[in-house]
Design an enzyme around this catalytic site. Structure first.
Site, PDB file in Angstrom:
ATOM      1  N   LEU A 180       0.856  -1.249  -0.094  1.00 42.68           N
ATOM      2  CA  LEU A 180       0.089   0.127   0.083  1.00 42.68           C
ATOM      3  C   LEU A 180       1.026   1.254  -0.080  1.00 42.68           C
ATOM      4  O   LEU A 180       2.252   1.282   0.542  1.00 42.68           O
ATOM      5  CB  LEU A 180      -0.945   0.202   1.334  1.00 42.68           C
ATOM      6  CG  LEU A 180      -2.016  -1.286   1.225  1.00 42.68           C
ATOM      7  CD1 LEU A 180      -2.771  -0.884   2.501  1.00 42.68           C
ATOM      8  CD2 LEU A 180      -3.064  -1.084   0.330  1.00 42.68           C
ATOM      9  N   ASP A 181       0.560   2.097  -0.947  1.00 42.08           N
ATOM     10  CA  ASP A 181       1.261   3.478  -0.740  1.00 42.08           C
ATOM     11  C   ASP A 181       1.562   4.022   0.580  1.00 42.08           C
ATOM     12  O   ASP A 181       0.485   3.738   1.652  1.00 42.08           O
ATOM     13  CB  ASP A 181       0.761   4.523  -1.636  1.00 42.08           C
ATOM     14  CG  ASP A 181       0.418   4.174  -3.128  1.00 42.08           C
ATOM     15  OD1 ASP A 181       1.401   3.366  -3.395  1.00 42.08           O
ATOM     16  OD2 ASP A 181      -0.277   4.768  -3.753  1.00 42.08           O
ATOM     17  N   ARG A 182       2.413   4.751   0.876  1.00 39.33           N
ATOM     18  CA  ARG A 182       2.572   5.279   2.444  1.00 39.33           C
ATOM     19  C   ARG A 182       1.373   5.999   2.934  1.00 39.33           C
ATOM     20  O   ARG A 182       1.341   5.756   4.181  1.00 39.33           O
ATOM     21  CB  ARG A 182       4.064   6.098   2.342  1.00 39.33           C
ATOM     22  CG  ARG A 182       4.343   6.861   3.591  1.00 39.33           C
ATOM     23  CD  ARG A 182       5.322   7.557   3.401  1.00 39.33           C
ATOM     24  NE  ARG A 182       6.026   8.088   4.814  1.00 39.33           N
ATOM     25  CZ  ARG A 182       7.198   8.402   4.996  1.00 39.33           C
ATOM     26  NH1 ARG A 182       8.173   8.490   4.025  1.00 39.33           N
ATOM     27  NH2 ARG A 182       7.763   8.825   6.159  1.00 39.33           N
TER      28      ARG A 182
END
Length: 320
Positions: free
Chosen positions: A157-159
């Protein structure tokens, strides 16, 4: 499965073995507890019956933490076959833990770990990052149970995206998940708070995604010009200024939702990189809400659904 502030999957009760005589100790007492095996059974169902007051996950954790012994030998396999005349001993020594930062464990067994990741926490470090990550914390967590244990990345997942994600506990399981991801994962959906009121209540977005030299993904409408990406969305709530969308992925490309929202003129709130003009949340308006899949080893159907972050609903309470 233990219930928490995050919704967790319902599970079918395991087939219960015949009662066994408890020899020493009692639930809630101090010291180890021992149980005679009267009939053939698998270890996990045997323990679930004896610890009916505990959740299935809590019982599994006894095995994961190597707190269960059969005839004096530590056993962690859920399906370990028990035979009449054996003795199962459960110790109450708790493994020392360090608080996990920015994540909570929704499910764990000997093959995988499912977590809820907060926005702002990296899934795994890049070459330029030396910060705390979900990967590093979970590696330390499993090594407290077994110094030889490792964690393997399955997806990311993106940050600044929050929500459900999972890691494998062996390279074999990692490969099983990654090689058959489309078949194993039965549901994967997000909620996205986007700018503006969407014109259509539902839609399908299709394009080919490419990456620029500055590592920014962008969409091409030319067939086969990049990685094929398909996203479906449905409006859950809309106001004059914002829309809350349920988003499902037919493909899983880097930054796919963010690029596709920009493509239809409704960038994700807070996503300046992909066209957002403001940020009423103070974070990216993207949350991985549901992950459902078939367990790569046991075949069990698992489903994890988390609540929509409350700040995502704020625009619809204040704006007509």
């Amino acid at each position: 499965m233990k219930q928490s502030k995050h919704n967790t999957p319902s599970r079918k009760a395991a087939k219960q073995p015949s009662p066994a005589k408890k020899r020493t100790g009692a639930p809630g007492s101090h010291g180890p507890k021992s149980y005679d095996v009267r009939e053939a059974a698998e270890l996990l169902p045997f323990l679930i019956e004896r610890y009916a007051r505990l959740s299935r996950n809590a019982v599994k954790s006894l095995l994961t933490r190597k707190q269960v012994a059969v005839d004096g030998r530590i056993v962690s396999a859920h399906n370990y076959p028990l035979q009449p005349g054996q003795t199962v001993t459960v110790g109450e020594r708790q493994v020392e833990t360090t608080p996990l930062v920015g994540l909570s464990i929704l499910h764990e067994d000997e093959h995988l770990i499912v977590i809820h990741k907060d926005a702002g926490l990296l899934s795994i470090a890049t070459d330029k990052e030396e910060q705390v990550t979900a990967y590093r914390q979970l590696t330390a967590y499993v090594r407290r149970q077994d110094p030889k244990q490792r964690i393997f990345v399955v997806h990311r997942l993106d940050r600044d995206t929050s929500g459900v994600m999972m890691f494998a506990r062996s390279e074999r399981v990692q490969q099983l998940l990654q090689n058959d991801w489309q078949e194993i994962v039965t549901e994967r959906s997000y909620v996205a708070l986007v700018e503006g009121r969407v014109r259509q209540q539902s839609g399908r977005i299709e394009s080919w995604l490419k990456e620029s030299k500055t590592l920014r993904m962008y969409a091409s409408l030319r067939p086969n010009d990049g990685q094929h990406a398909i996203t479906h969305y449905k409006a859950l709530q809309s106001s004059r200024t914002h829309s809350l969308l349920e988003v499902t992925l037919e493909t899983g490309r880097k930054n796919q939702i963010r690029v596709h929202m920009e493509q239809i003129g409704h960038p994700v709130v807070g996503d300046k990189k992909y066209g957002a003009t403001g940020n009423i949340l103070g974070r990216l308006g993207l949350h991985a809400r549901v992950l459902a899949f078939r367990h790569p080893v046991s075949g069990e159907a698992l489903r994890f659904e988390t609540a929509i972050p409350k700040p995502f609903l704020k625009p619809f309470r204040e704006t007509p």
